[in-house]
Design a protein around this motif. Structure first.
Motif, mmCIF file in Angstrom:
data_model
loop_
_atom_site.group_PDB
_atom_site.id
_atom_site.type_symbol
_atom_site.label_atom_id
_atom_site.label_comp_id
_atom_site.label_asym_id
_atom_site.label_seq_id
_atom_site.Cartn_x
_atom_site.Cartn_y
_atom_site.Cartn_z
ATOM 1 N N TYR A 23 0.828 -1.198 0.000
ATOM 2 C CA TYR A 23 0.000 0.000 0.000
ATOM 3 C C TYR A 23 0.869 1.257 0.000
ATOM 4 O O TYR A 23 1.954 1.265 0.590
ATOM 5 C CB TYR A 23 -0.890 0.064 1.241
ATOM 6 C CG TYR A 23 -1.907 -1.032 1.392
ATOM 7 C CD1 TYR A 23 -2.234 -1.889 0.344
ATOM 8 C CD2 TYR A 23 -2.568 -1.211 2.607
ATOM 9 C CE1 TYR A 23 -3.179 -2.884 0.503
ATOM 10 C CE2 TYR A 23 -3.509 -2.202 2.776
ATOM 11 C CZ TYR A 23 -3.817 -3.040 1.727
ATOM 12 O OH TYR A 23 -4.752 -4.025 1.895
ATOM 13 N N ARG A 24 0.373 2.313 -0.597
ATOM 14 C CA ARG A 24 1.008 3.622 -0.461
ATOM 15 C C ARG A 24 0.733 4.158 0.940
ATOM 16 O O ARG A 24 -0.296 3.847 1.551
ATOM 17 C CB ARG A 24 0.452 4.588 -1.508
ATOM 18 C CG ARG A 24 0.915 4.308 -2.925
ATOM 19 C CD ARG A 24 0.146 5.149 -3.926
ATOM 20 N NE ARG A 24 0.147 6.580 -3.574
ATOM 21 C CZ ARG A 24 -0.646 7.473 -4.150
ATOM 22 N NH1 ARG A 24 -1.524 7.088 -5.077
ATOM 23 N NH2 ARG A 24 -0.573 8.743 -3.794
ATOM 24 N N VAL A 25 1.642 4.973 1.437
ATOM 25 C CA VAL A 25 1.496 5.493 2.793
ATOM 26 C C VAL A 25 1.958 6.938 2.838
ATOM 27 O O VAL A 25 2.857 7.349 2.073
ATOM 28 C CB VAL A 25 2.295 4.629 3.798
ATOM 29 C CG1 VAL A 25 3.795 4.692 3.518
ATOM 30 C CG2 VAL A 25 2.002 5.028 5.235
ATOM 31 N N HIS A 32 -1.760 9.543 9.957
ATOM 32 C CA HIS A 32 -1.131 8.614 9.025
ATOM 33 C C HIS A 32 -2.215 8.069 8.095
ATOM 34 O O HIS A 32 -3.372 7.922 8.492
ATOM 35 C CB HIS A 32 -0.441 7.491 9.790
ATOM 36 C CG HIS A 32 0.403 7.998 10.915
ATOM 37 N ND1 HIS A 32 1.683 8.481 10.727
ATOM 38 C CD2 HIS A 32 0.127 8.156 12.237
ATOM 39 C CE1 HIS A 32 2.162 8.896 11.894
ATOM 40 N NE2 HIS A 32 1.244 8.715 12.813
ATOM 41 N N ALA A 33 -1.849 7.775 6.866
ATOM 42 C CA ALA A 33 -2.839 7.292 5.913
ATOM 43 C C ALA A 33 -2.220 6.263 4.988
ATOM 44 O O ALA A 33 -1.049 6.365 4.607
ATOM 45 C CB ALA A 33 -3.403 8.459 5.094
ATOM 46 N N THR A 34 -3.022 5.265 4.627
ATOM 47 C CA THR A 34 -2.616 4.263 3.654
ATOM 48 C C THR A 34 -3.671 4.185 2.572
ATOM 49 O O THR A 34 -4.874 4.312 2.841
ATOM 50 C CB THR A 34 -2.450 2.866 4.290
ATOM 51 O OG1 THR A 34 -3.724 2.424 4.803
ATOM 52 C CG2 THR A 34 -1.434 2.893 5.415
ATOM 53 N N LEU A 35 -3.226 3.993 1.349
ATOM 54 C CA LEU A 35 -4.143 3.795 0.230
ATOM 55 C C LEU A 35 -4.367 2.293 0.101
ATOM 56 O O LEU A 35 -3.555 1.567 -0.474
ATOM 57 C CB LEU A 35 -3.578 4.366 -1.060
ATOM 58 C CG LEU A 35 -4.472 4.224 -2.300
ATOM 59 C CD1 LEU A 35 -5.828 4.882 -2.072
ATOM 60 C CD2 LEU A 35 -3.786 4.809 -3.529
ATOM 61 N N ARG A 36 -5.472 1.844 0.688
ATOM 62 C CA ARG A 36 -5.772 0.418 0.683
ATOM 63 C C ARG A 36 -6.169 -0.009 -0.714
ATOM 64 O O ARG A 36 -6.814 0.729 -1.460
ATOM 65 C CB ARG A 36 -6.884 0.110 1.676
ATOM 66 C CG ARG A 36 -6.515 0.499 3.100
ATOM 67 C CD ARG A 36 -7.572 0.065 4.074
ATOM 68 N NE ARG A 36 -7.625 -1.377 4.155
ATOM 69 C CZ ARG A 36 -7.792 -2.056 5.296
ATOM 70 N NH1 ARG A 36 -7.899 -1.409 6.431
ATOM 71 N NH2 ARG A 36 -7.847 -3.359 5.307
ATOM 72 N N TRP A 54 -8.420 5.779 0.747
ATOM 73 C CA TRP A 54 -7.545 6.108 1.859
ATOM 74 C C TRP A 54 -8.149 5.693 3.201
ATOM 75 O O TRP A 54 -9.353 5.804 3.414
ATOM 76 C CB TRP A 54 -7.253 7.606 1.876
ATOM 77 C CG TRP A 54 -6.353 8.037 0.764
ATOM 78 C CD1 TRP A 54 -6.721 8.606 -0.417
ATOM 79 C CD2 TRP A 54 -4.931 7.903 0.722
ATOM 80 N NE1 TRP A 54 -5.611 8.838 -1.197
ATOM 81 C CE2 TRP A 54 -4.496 8.421 -0.521
ATOM 82 C CE3 TRP A 54 -3.976 7.400 1.607
ATOM 83 C CZ2 TRP A 54 -3.164 8.447 -0.899
ATOM 84 C CZ3 TRP A 54 -2.637 7.429 1.234
ATOM 85 C CH2 TRP A 54 -2.239 7.943 -0.004
ATOM 86 N N GLU A 55 -7.276 5.227 4.057
ATOM 87 C CA GLU A 55 -7.628 4.942 5.450
ATOM 88 C C GLU A 55 -6.725 5.786 6.336
ATOM 89 O O GLU A 55 -5.505 5.777 6.184
ATOM 90 C CB GLU A 55 -7.427 3.468 5.779
ATOM 91 C CG GLU A 55 -7.640 3.166 7.254
ATOM 92 C CD GLU A 55 -7.398 1.715 7.610
ATOM 93 O OE1 GLU A 55 -7.381 1.398 8.799
ATOM 94 O OE2 GLU A 55 -7.221 0.900 6.676
#
Length: 256
Positions: A23-25, A32-36, A54-55
């Protein structure tokens, strides 16, 4: 080692967890965010389809942070908010206080509860690769910043050679080892492979100068990791709009 829930620790966990899953972060002042990515079922991932967005991950958020993130998710209903918060409770119990507070402030609802962020002192774990029973063999994939170990059967096993029995991943982020996706396939459970996978991954991580291990465990997994020397540090609660897509793949635990 006494662990403290702080932004550096959460940053390391998010980075390692995202790295293990491709995942991108991004990190921005305590958020903080991740592209699930949605699993397409053919070994690939899709960042554009339903269930991919995004999460956001925050630790011990303020009311202002929750209000801001709640408004953002209301405008983007596929997105998720993960809250990591210290709490004392029995292993496996949900954390109604964190979920209820977040729901009242954000207008979101809990889509996953019962997970816990756990830590361990890596100095307490063996640097030597564990002995593997004759019925299995290990294959290690060394990627940039993380490892994958896969156990398959040999001809010594009753099911014959070449069957995938267990696997797991660990990422090295600064002085942290982040464990993820520890899985034993149903036909091979209760044969000690979960513990073997964790010991093997620990030895791989200890090829680097890591001090602390991190993982998120499901309610079912917490007992195993406790037996292996892990301690619960915080509750992990996932909030979303409740739409069909916001709840997809909302779990962070090592068994998924």
């Amino acid at each position: 080692m006494t662990s403290t829930l702080n932004d550096a620790l959460i940053s390391a966990w998010v980075t390692g967890w995202a790295r293990c899953r491709g995942y991108r972060v991004r990190h921005d002042d305590g958020m903080h965010a991740t592209l699930r990515q949605r699993d397409t079922g053919d070994g690939a991932t899709d960042t554009a389809g339903p269930g991919s967005d995004w999460e956001y991950v925050v630790a011990e958020p303020t009311d202002e942070q929750l209000q801001t993130l709640g408004a953002t998710i209301a405008e983007n209903p596929q997105r998720l908010l993960t809250i990591v918060a210290s709490a004392e409770r029995r292993p496996g119990d949900p954390d109604p206080d964190t979920a209820a507070r977040a729901a009242a402030i954000t207008g979101l609802r809990a889509v996953a509860t019962g997970e816990r962020l756990m830590t361990t002192d890596m100095a307490e774990h063996d640097v030597e690769t564990p002995v593997i029973p004759d019925q299995f063999e290990a294959k290690v994939d060394r990627n940039e910043g993380w490892f994958l170990v896969t156990f398959t059967t040999t001809e010594e096993h009753g099911q014959g050679a070449g069957q995938v029995a267990a696997r797991g991943r660990v990422a090295v982020v600064d002085d942290y080892a982040v464990f993820d996706q520890i899985w034993t396939y149903p036909a091979f459970r209760r044969q000690g492979l979960g513990s073997l996978t964790m010991r093997y991954l620990s030895a791989l991580a200890l090829e680097h100068e890591v001090d602390e291990g991190l993982l998120v465990a499901s309610a079912d997994g917490q007992a195993l990791y406790g037996y292996l020397g892990w301690d619960a540090l915080a509750d992990v609660v996932v909030m979303g709009t409740g739409s069909d897509t916001s709840g997809e793949s909302s779990s962070h635990n090592t068994e998924n």
